[in-house]
Motif scaffolding. Structure first.
Motif, PDB file in Angstrom:
ATOM      1  N   SER A  96       0.833  -1.209   0.000  1.00 13.02           N
ATOM      2  CA  SER A  96       0.000   0.000   0.000  1.00 13.02           C
ATOM      3  C   SER A  96       0.867   1.259   0.000  1.00 13.02           C
ATOM      4  O   SER A  96       0.477   2.294  -0.554  1.00 13.02           O
ATOM      5  CB  SER A  96      -0.964  -0.003   1.188  1.00 13.02           C
ATOM      6  OG  SER A  96      -0.299   0.195   2.415  1.00 13.02           O
ATOM      7  N   VAL A  97       2.043   1.188   0.615  1.00 10.64           N
ATOM      8  CA  VAL A  97       3.001   2.295   0.539  1.00 10.64           C
ATOM      9  C   VAL A  97       3.568   2.388  -0.876  1.00 10.64           C
ATOM     10  O   VAL A  97       3.737   3.473  -1.435  1.00 10.64           O
ATOM     11  CB  VAL A  97       4.138   2.107   1.559  1.00 10.64           C
ATOM     12  CG1 VAL A  97       5.240   3.149   1.353  1.00 10.64           C
ATOM     13  CG2 VAL A  97       3.602   2.188   2.989  1.00 10.64           C
ATOM     14  N   GLY A  98       3.843   1.222  -1.468  1.00 11.02           N
ATOM     15  CA  GLY A  98       4.420   1.175  -2.808  1.00 11.02           C
ATOM     16  C   GLY A  98       3.536   1.784  -3.887  1.00 11.02           C
ATOM     17  O   GLY A  98       4.028   2.262  -4.913  1.00 11.02           O
ATOM     18  N   ILE A  99       2.215   1.768  -3.671  1.00 11.26           N
ATOM     19  CA  ILE A  99       1.302   2.399  -4.648  1.00 11.26           C
ATOM     20  C   ILE A  99       0.841   3.765  -4.151  1.00 11.26           C
ATOM     21  O   ILE A  99      -0.101   4.352  -4.696  1.00 11.26           O
ATOM     22  CB  ILE A  99       0.077   1.501  -4.941  1.00 11.26           C
ATOM     23  CG1 ILE A  99      -0.697   1.183  -3.660  1.00 11.26           C
ATOM     24  CG2 ILE A  99       0.503   0.217  -5.658  1.00 11.26           C
ATOM     25  CD1 ILE A  99      -1.997   0.410  -3.895  1.00 11.26           C
ATOM     26  N   HIS A 100       1.502   4.285  -3.116  1.00 13.04           N
ATOM     27  CA  HIS A 100       1.276   5.628  -2.577  1.00 13.04           C
ATOM     28  C   HIS A 100      -0.125   5.818  -2.004  1.00 13.04           C
ATOM     29  O   HIS A 100      -0.655   6.933  -2.015  1.00 13.04           O
ATOM     30  CB  HIS A 100       1.582   6.691  -3.648  1.00 13.04           C
ATOM     31  CG  HIS A 100       2.985   6.638  -4.153  1.00 13.04           C
ATOM     32  ND1 HIS A 100       3.331   6.881  -5.459  1.00 13.04           N
ATOM     33  CD2 HIS A 100       4.153   6.340  -3.515  1.00 13.04           C
ATOM     34  CE1 HIS A 100       4.639   6.745  -5.626  1.00 13.04           C
ATOM     35  NE2 HIS A 100       5.159   6.411  -4.453  1.00 13.04           N
ATOM     36  N   GLU A 101      -0.692   4.738  -1.476  1.00 12.03           N
ATOM     37  CA  GLU A 101      -1.947   4.869  -0.738  1.00 12.03           C
ATOM     38  C   GLU A 101      -1.685   5.410   0.662  1.00 12.03           C
ATOM     39  O   GLU A 101      -2.583   5.956   1.304  1.00 12.03           O
ATOM     40  CB  GLU A 101      -2.658   3.513  -0.631  1.00 12.03           C
ATOM     41  CG  GLU A 101      -3.441   3.130  -1.857  1.00 12.03           C
ATOM     42  CD  GLU A 101      -4.307   1.896  -1.643  1.00 12.03           C
ATOM     43  OE1 GLU A 101      -4.147   1.227  -0.596  1.00 12.03           O
ATOM     44  OE2 GLU A 101      -5.110   1.602  -2.534  1.00 12.03           O
ATOM     45  N   ARG A 102      -0.453   5.215   1.137  1.00 10.68           N
ATOM     46  CA  ARG A 102      -0.041   5.765   2.421  1.00 10.68           C
ATOM     47  C   ARG A 102       1.434   6.115   2.344  1.00 10.68           C
ATOM     48  O   ARG A 102       2.160   5.596   1.499  1.00 10.68           O
ATOM     49  CB  ARG A 102      -0.344   4.798   3.565  1.00 10.68           C
ATOM     50  CG  ARG A 102       0.385   3.478   3.501  1.00 10.68           C
ATOM     51  CD  ARG A 102      -0.007   2.560   4.651  1.00 10.68           C
ATOM     52  NE  ARG A 102      -1.265   1.888   4.429  1.00 10.68           N
ATOM     53  CZ  ARG A 102      -2.162   1.624   5.366  1.00 10.68           C
ATOM     54  NH1 ARG A 102      -1.949   2.013   6.614  1.00 10.68           N
ATOM     55  NH2 ARG A 102      -3.272   0.969   5.101  1.00 10.68           N
ATOM     56  N   ARG A 104       2.189   5.625  12.922  1.00 13.45           N
ATOM     57  CA  ARG A 104       0.776   5.729  13.314  1.00 13.45           C
ATOM     58  C   ARG A 104       0.115   4.350  13.340  1.00 13.45           C
ATOM     59  O   ARG A 104      -0.673   4.046  14.237  1.00 13.45           O
ATOM     60  CB  ARG A 104       0.039   6.660  12.345  1.00 13.45           C
ATOM     61  CG  ARG A 104      -1.451   6.788  12.621  1.00 13.45           C
ATOM     62  CD  ARG A 104      -2.147   7.602  11.548  1.00 13.45           C
ATOM     63  NE  ARG A 104      -1.964   7.039  10.229  1.00 13.45           N
ATOM     64  CZ  ARG A 104      -2.639   6.013   9.765  1.00 13.45           C
ATOM     65  NH1 ARG A 104      -3.544   5.400  10.516  1.00 13.45           N
ATOM     66  NH2 ARG A 104      -2.438   5.566   8.535  1.00 13.45           N
ATOM     67  N   VAL A 105       0.435   3.519  12.345  1.00 14.36           N
ATOM     68  CA  VAL A 105      -0.154   2.175  12.275  1.00 14.36           C
ATOM     69  C   VAL A 105       0.245   1.355  13.498  1.00 14.36           C
ATOM     70  O   VAL A 105      -0.590   0.684  14.121  1.00 14.36           O
ATOM     71  CB  VAL A 105       0.282   1.459  10.977  1.00 14.36           C
ATOM     72  CG1 VAL A 105      -0.185   0.005  10.982  1.00 14.36           C
ATOM     73  CG2 VAL A 105      -0.275   2.185   9.757  1.00 14.36           C
ATOM     74  N   LEU A 106       1.515   1.398  13.863  1.00 13.68           N
ATOM     75  CA  LEU A 106       1.985   0.676  15.053  1.00 13.68           C
ATOM     76  C   LEU A 106       1.288   1.174  16.313  1.00 13.68           C
ATOM     77  O   LEU A 106       0.829   0.378  17.141  1.00 13.68           O
ATOM     78  CB  LEU A 106       3.500   0.830  15.201  1.00 13.68           C
ATOM     79  CG  LEU A 106       4.388   0.031  14.249  1.00 13.68           C
ATOM     80  CD1 LEU A 106       5.827   0.527  14.329  1.00 13.68           C
ATOM     81  CD2 LEU A 106       4.338  -1.465  14.565  1.00 13.68           C
ATOM     82  N   GLY A 166      -2.500  -2.373   6.321  1.00 16.16           N
ATOM     83  CA  GLY A 166      -2.968  -2.711   4.983  1.00 16.16           C
ATOM     84  C   GLY A 166      -3.575  -4.100   4.925  1.00 16.16           C
ATOM     85  O   GLY A 166      -3.711  -4.786   5.939  1.00 16.16           O
ATOM     86  N   PRO A 167      -3.923  -4.551   3.718  1.00 21.25           N
ATOM     87  CA  PRO A 167      -4.547  -5.864   3.548  1.00 21.25           C
ATOM     88  C   PRO A 167      -3.556  -6.997   3.802  1.00 21.25           C
ATOM     89  O   PRO A 167      -2.340  -6.789   3.807  1.00 21.25           O
ATOM     90  CB  PRO A 167      -4.996  -5.857   2.082  1.00 21.25           C
ATOM     91  CG  PRO A 167      -4.077  -4.896   1.410  1.00 21.25           C
ATOM     92  CD  PRO A 167      -3.780  -3.832   2.424  1.00 21.25           C
ATOM     93  N   THR A 168      -4.080  -8.189   4.007  1.00 24.87           N
ATOM     94  CA  THR A 168      -3.258  -9.384   4.147  1.00 24.87           C
ATOM     95  C   THR A 168      -2.877  -9.872   2.758  1.00 24.87           C
ATOM     96  O   THR A 168      -3.750 -10.238   1.968  1.00 24.87           O
ATOM     97  CB  THR A 168      -4.022 -10.498   4.892  1.00 24.87           C
ATOM     98  OG1 THR A 168      -4.467  -9.993   6.156  1.00 24.87           O
ATOM     99  CG2 THR A 168      -3.141 -11.712   5.106  1.00 24.87           C
ATOM    100  N   ALA A 169      -1.593  -9.867   2.439  1.00 22.96           N
ATOM    101  CA  ALA A 169      -1.138 -10.304   1.114  1.00 22.96           C
ATOM    102  C   ALA A 169      -1.391 -11.803   0.954  1.00 22.96           C
ATOM    103  O   ALA A 169      -1.371 -12.554   1.934  1.00 22.96           O
ATOM    104  CB  ALA A 169       0.343  -9.983   0.936  1.00 22.96           C
ATOM    105  N   PRO A 170      -1.612 -12.272  -0.278  1.00 24.35           N
ATOM    106  CA  PRO A 170      -1.914 -13.696  -0.507  1.00 24.35           C
ATOM    107  C   PRO A 170      -0.798 -14.629  -0.020  1.00 24.35           C
ATOM    108  O   PRO A 170       0.382 -14.271  -0.030  1.00 24.35           O
ATOM    109  CB  PRO A 170      -2.070 -13.779  -2.023  1.00 24.35           C
ATOM    110  CG  PRO A 170      -2.475 -12.398  -2.441  1.00 24.35           C
ATOM    111  CD  PRO A 170      -1.739 -11.476  -1.511  1.00 24.35           C
TER     112      PRO A 170
END
Length: 250
Positions: A206-212, A219-221, A230-234
């Motif tokens: 999600s950071v890599g696509i600049h969503e955050r 903040r997330v921690l 972010g989402p759980t990757a496959p």
């Protein structure tokens, strides 16, 4: 006389419902129990270090079992591999002290999450690499990873409802590298929460696509809330690389 044997187990997790024995499902642990019982002529139940999920792979998961066999411990790997399916291969077998436990002995675990980042998938990578077509900013992902190194409460990176005494863990190293079209997220820690590495990967994506932004990791921690990450990757992109134990405890 009983002895405790340690196995280092590699497997392609694609065809399995994870490591742990489950009713009416084929698992890596279940196959090992069955094949060891047949080989040694006694009821064998292995204890694994990491209960990897369905579809997750391993290059070096660790399991132990107790046996009265006269077969030397270092020879069991050769005999067992003759019975195992081709997607499970024991890399080593060795006798360890009777009190050695793969989960409760101080260790460092390393996982790697692989992402194929290009316009179209590559069929030969489909089992061990997650295909993601949107361009990823690797430098931003590297910066974000830096905020996650160290001892933190990783509750935001744990599946809700996981039964654990504490969600505090230490990450010793977290790197993001890219070679051609494959991005590798490699993390080493003293232990990982349920789905923690896959959530770390999803959050870095999600950071890599600049969503955050990278600094959002602080903040997330602090949120200690699964919805903040972010989402759980496959599962297919995740591989347990290996486990190193404190030498004095072996």
């Amino acid at each position: 006389m009983k002895k405790r044997v340690k196995l280092i187990v590699a497997y392609d997790g694609t065809a399995y419902h994870g490591w742990q024995v489950q009713p009416n499902a084929v698992t890596v642990e279940g196959v090992l129990n069955e094949k060891l019982t047949g080989l040694l002529g006694e009821e064998i139940t292995v204890t694994g270090a990491s209960r990897t999920d369905a579809g997750v792979h391993s290059l070096g998961n660790v399991a132990v079992f107790d046996t009265e066999t006269r077969i030397p411990a270092d020879k069991i790997s050769y005999a067992l591999n003759q019975r195992l399916p081709e997607d499970i291969v024991v890399q080593d077998s060795a006798e360890v002290p009777a009190d050695f436990h793969p989960r409760f002995t101080d260790s460092r675990k390393t996982y790697e999450y692989r992402i194929l980042n290009r316009r179209f998938p590559i069929p030969t990578l489909r089992h061990d690499t997650y295909f993601y077509y949107r361009p990823l900013d690797v430098e931003a992902m590297k910066e974000a990873a830096g905020y996650l190194v160290g001892e933190h409460d990783f509750k935001s990176f744990c599946t809700v409802g996981a039964q654990v005494e504490t969600t505090v863990r230490t990450i010793y190293d977290l790197t993001v590298t890219k070679e051609e079209n494959v991005i590798k997220i490699r993390v080493t820690g003293n232990g990982f929460l349920y789905n923690m590495v896959r959530i770390l990967a999803g959050t870095l994506i999600s950071v890599g696509i600049h969503e955050r932004e990278p600094e959002d990791m602080t903040r997330v921690l602090a949120a200690c809330d699964r919805t903040a990450a972010g989402p759980t990757a496959p599962a297919c992109g995740l591989t347990m690389v290996g486990i190193s134990y404190e030498t004095k405890k072996q």
